[in-house]
Design an enzyme around this catalytic site. Structure first.
Site, mmCIF file in Angstrom:
data_model
loop_
_atom_site.group_PDB
_atom_site.id
_atom_site.type_symbol
_atom_site.label_atom_id
_atom_site.label_comp_id
_atom_site.label_asym_id
_atom_site.label_seq_id
_atom_site.Cartn_x
_atom_site.Cartn_y
_atom_site.Cartn_z
ATOM 1 N N LYS A 183 147.009 46.708 88.492
ATOM 2 C CA LYS A 183 147.955 47.738 88.063
ATOM 3 C C LYS A 183 147.287 49.083 87.850
ATOM 4 O O LYS A 183 147.728 50.088 88.384
ATOM 5 C CB LYS A 183 148.654 47.288 86.781
ATOM 6 C CG LYS A 183 149.789 46.321 86.991
ATOM 7 C CD LYS A 183 149.412 44.891 87.077
ATOM 8 C CE LYS A 183 150.613 44.050 87.435
ATOM 9 N NZ LYS A 183 150.416 42.654 87.405
ATOM 10 N N ALA A 185 145.797 43.261 81.517
ATOM 11 C CA ALA A 185 146.219 43.544 82.895
ATOM 12 C C ALA A 185 146.837 44.934 83.034
ATOM 13 O O ALA A 185 147.161 45.342 84.148
ATOM 14 C CB ALA A 185 147.212 42.485 83.359
ATOM 15 N N TRP A 195 153.755 35.655 79.730
ATOM 16 C CA TRP A 195 153.886 35.705 81.196
ATOM 17 C C TRP A 195 154.042 34.269 81.699
ATOM 18 O O TRP A 195 153.203 33.412 81.356
ATOM 19 C CB TRP A 195 152.617 36.352 81.761
ATOM 20 C CG TRP A 195 152.614 36.549 83.238
ATOM 21 C CD1 TRP A 195 153.596 37.114 83.994
ATOM 22 C CD2 TRP A 195 151.552 36.204 84.133
ATOM 23 N NE1 TRP A 195 153.205 37.150 85.309
ATOM 24 C CE2 TRP A 195 151.962 36.592 85.424
ATOM 25 C CE3 TRP A 195 150.294 35.615 83.976
ATOM 26 C CZ2 TRP A 195 151.164 36.405 86.552
ATOM 27 C CZ3 TRP A 195 149.504 35.433 85.091
ATOM 28 C CH2 TRP A 195 149.939 35.829 86.360
ATOM 29 N N ASP A 215 144.008 38.473 77.847
ATOM 30 C CA ASP A 215 144.482 38.838 79.189
ATOM 31 C C ASP A 215 144.811 40.332 79.133
ATOM 32 O O ASP A 215 145.748 40.734 78.440
ATOM 33 C CB ASP A 215 145.735 38.001 79.504
ATOM 34 C CG ASP A 215 146.306 38.317 80.886
ATOM 35 O OD1 ASP A 215 145.780 39.219 81.577
ATOM 36 O OD2 ASP A 215 147.299 37.659 81.262
HETATM 37 C C1 LMR Z 1 154.533 40.399 86.685
HETATM 38 O O1 LMR Z 1 154.487 39.882 85.569
HETATM 39 O O2 LMR Z 1 155.594 40.771 87.204
HETATM 40 C C2 LMR Z 1 153.261 40.624 87.451
HETATM 41 O O3 LMR Z 1 152.166 40.232 86.713
HETATM 42 C C3 LMR Z 1 153.297 40.030 88.799
HETATM 43 C C4 LMR Z 1 153.265 38.542 88.800
HETATM 44 O O4 LMR Z 1 152.443 37.999 89.516
HETATM 45 O O5 LMR Z 1 154.085 37.916 88.110
#
Ligand code: LMR
Length: 394
Positions: free
Chosen positions: A243, A210, A127, A208
C-alpha cells in the site's frame, strides 16, 4: 486423488472484487478491496517507484538469486522505516516475503515451530485472512474485543479485560495502525497500556503493519509497534509495502523478529531463511529492490514522502467530506466517526441487508460487514454514497 477435493470457503473480499468486475453498470462505485485509488479511480505507480524502476532497468546486470532471506539492504531500510531507532540491527532478524500476507504466513509458521500449542489472539473483527491462515495451519486462536459497534471506536475496556486472560507464551496479533476492517485505532496512551499488559502477561506481540503512512503519518503510525519493541523481550512484525509504496502485484513484504537478547538473533535469522526455503526458496526481489532504492536515495525518498503524504491527506479529506455530507442529511453527528477513523477503511455499521440494498440500488460495493475503502470515493461519489446510506436506513 483430485476427486477428493472439496470447495474451500470463499474469501469475501476477493468475492466482492469479482462481483464488482461483473457488474455492467458504468456508475458503480468500488469501496471493496484495499487498494488505493486516486480521484480518477486509478491506482498509479508512485512517481519515485517509477523513477527507481527506470534506474534499475539501467543498472541491473543480473536476475540471479538474492539471499534466501532476501537482500540485507531491504531488511535494513524497512527496519529503519518501521522501527526507527527503537531497535539495534543486532536485535533484528528479517526475511523478505511475498507481500504482507507472506510475512503473516511465515510468522505464523515460525510461531508454530517454536510454540505449537500457543494460542493466537485476534482482534474482533480482524482482516479475514488472519483467521483463515491460522485455521489452515491448525493453530489455536481466540478473539479479543476490539471494536465498539455503538461508538465505532476501540472498545478499550473490553480489549483489556479479554487480554487479561492471555497465558504466558500466547501470541497477540495487533494491527500496527489503520485497523482493517474498522478504521478505529488505539491512541498512544492505550498502546502504552497494551505494551505493559503484554509484558506482565509474558505474551508475544505479532504486529501486522500494512498501512504505515496512511493514518497519522509515517512516524505516528509506527508509535505502537515501536512501543512494543521497546517494552517486550521479543516480538514479530509483518510489514507490507503493497500500500504505502503501491507495489501490490510485486508482492513485497518483510517478516521481522525483534529480541532484547541479541544472542538469539542468529538462530532467528537462520530459522527465517529455512522457512523461506521450505515454502518458496528465494523471495521475490523486484519490489523489494525498488523499495530499498526509494528509501535510501535522498531525492527518491523525498518525492515518495511527498506523494504518500498527498495520498494520506486526500483520504482524510474524503473522510471529512463524507462525514459532513451525512451530517447535513441526517442533522446529527452520528457519522462523525468517519472523520475520526484513520487509514483506508471505515466500518460503517450497516447490516448485511443494508449493504446489499446499497449494492443493488446504487451499485455501491462495500464488504458485507460494511467495511468501506475510503480511497474508492471521490467528490462526485460522496453525495451518492451519503444518499444511499440514508435511504438504506443506516
Ligand atoms: C484488503 O483487506 O482489502 C487488502 O488487504 C487486500 C486483501 O488481500 O484482502
Amino acid at each position: 486423488m483430485l476427486e477428493n477435493l472439496t470447495a474451500q470457503p470463499a474469501d469475501k473480499i476477493l468475492q466482492l472484487m469479482q462481483m464488482f468486475r461483473e457488474d455492467p453498470r458504468s456508475d458503480k462505485i468500488d469501496l471493496g478491496v484495499g487498494v488505493y485509488k486516486n480521484a480518477e479511480g486509478q491506482t498509479p505507480v508512485m512517481r519515485a517507484v517509477k523513477a527507481a524502476e527506470r534506474q534499475l532497468w539501467e543498472v541491473e546486470t543480473t536476475k540471479s538469486y538474492t539471499g534466501l532471506a532476501g537482500d540485507p539492504g531491504f531488511h535494513a531500510a524497512m527496519a529503519d522505516l518501521v522501527l526507527g531507532k527503537t531497535a539495534d540491527a543486532g536485535q533484528i532478524a528479517a526475511a523478505a516475503t511475498p507481500g504482507g500476507t507472506g510475512a503473516i504466513r511465515q510468522g505464523l509458521e515460525l510461531i508454530r515451530m517454536a510454540a505449537p500449542d500457543a494460542t493466537i489472539w485476534l482482534s474482533a473483527p480482524t482482516w479475514p485472512n488472519h483467521p483463515s491462515i491460522i485455521k489452515y495451519l491448525g493453530m489455536n486462536m481466540v478473539e479479543y474485543r476490539y471494536f465498539d459497534a455503538e461508538t465505532r471506536a476501540v472498545d478499550f475496556n473490553g480489549m483489556l479485560t479479554d487480554l487479561s486472560n492471555v497465558k504466558p507464551g500466547d501470541v497477540v496479533l495487533l494491527h500496527g495502525c489503520c485497523h482493517n476492517p474498522t478504521g478505529a485505532n488505539m491512541n498512544a496512551a492505550q498502546w502504552q497500556e497494551i505494551a505493559a499488559l503484554l509484558l506482565a502477561k509474558q505474551a508475544v506481540p505479532f504486529v501486522d503493519i500494512a498501512y504505515q503512512g496512511f493514518g497519522d503519518g509515517l512516524e505516528a503510525d509506527a508509535y505502537g509497534v515501536r512501543r512494543l519493541a521497546k517494552t517486550l523481550p521479543e516480538m514479530l512484525i509483518a510489514a507490507s509495502c503493497s500500500k504505502n509504496f503501491g507495489v501490490y502485484r510485486e508482492r513485497t513484504g518483510l517478516l521481522m523478529t525483534v529480541t532484547q537478547d541479541v544472542g538469539k538473533t542468529a538462530l532467528n535469522q537462520g530459522t527465517l531463511a529455512f522457512l523461506n526455503r521450505q515454502n518458496y526458496s528465494f523471495p521475490p526481489d523486484h519490489g523489494a529492490r525498488l523499495v530499498t532504492m526509494v528509501l535510501t536515495d535522498d531525492a527518491l525518498r523525498a518525492d515518495w514522502l511527498s506523494e504518500l503524504e498527498d495520498v494520506r491527506l486526500g483520504m482524510l479529506k474524503l473522510r471529512q467530506q463524507l462525514s459532513d455530507a451525512l451530517r447535513k442529511r441526517t442533522g446529527s453527528d452520528r457519522f462523525g466517526f468517519l472523520a475520526d477513523h484513520r487509514g483506508m477503511f471505515s466500518r460503517l455499521g450497516a447490516s448485511e441487508a443494508q449493504v446489499q440494498a446499497m449494492r443493488e440500488s446504487h451499485g455501491i460495493y462495500m464488504v458485507s460487514d460494511s467495511r468501506m475503502n475510503i480511497a474508492g470515493l471521490n467528490e462526485a461519489s460522496i453525495p451518492i454514497l451519503a444518499d444511499a446510506i440514508v435511504s438504506a436506513g443506516v
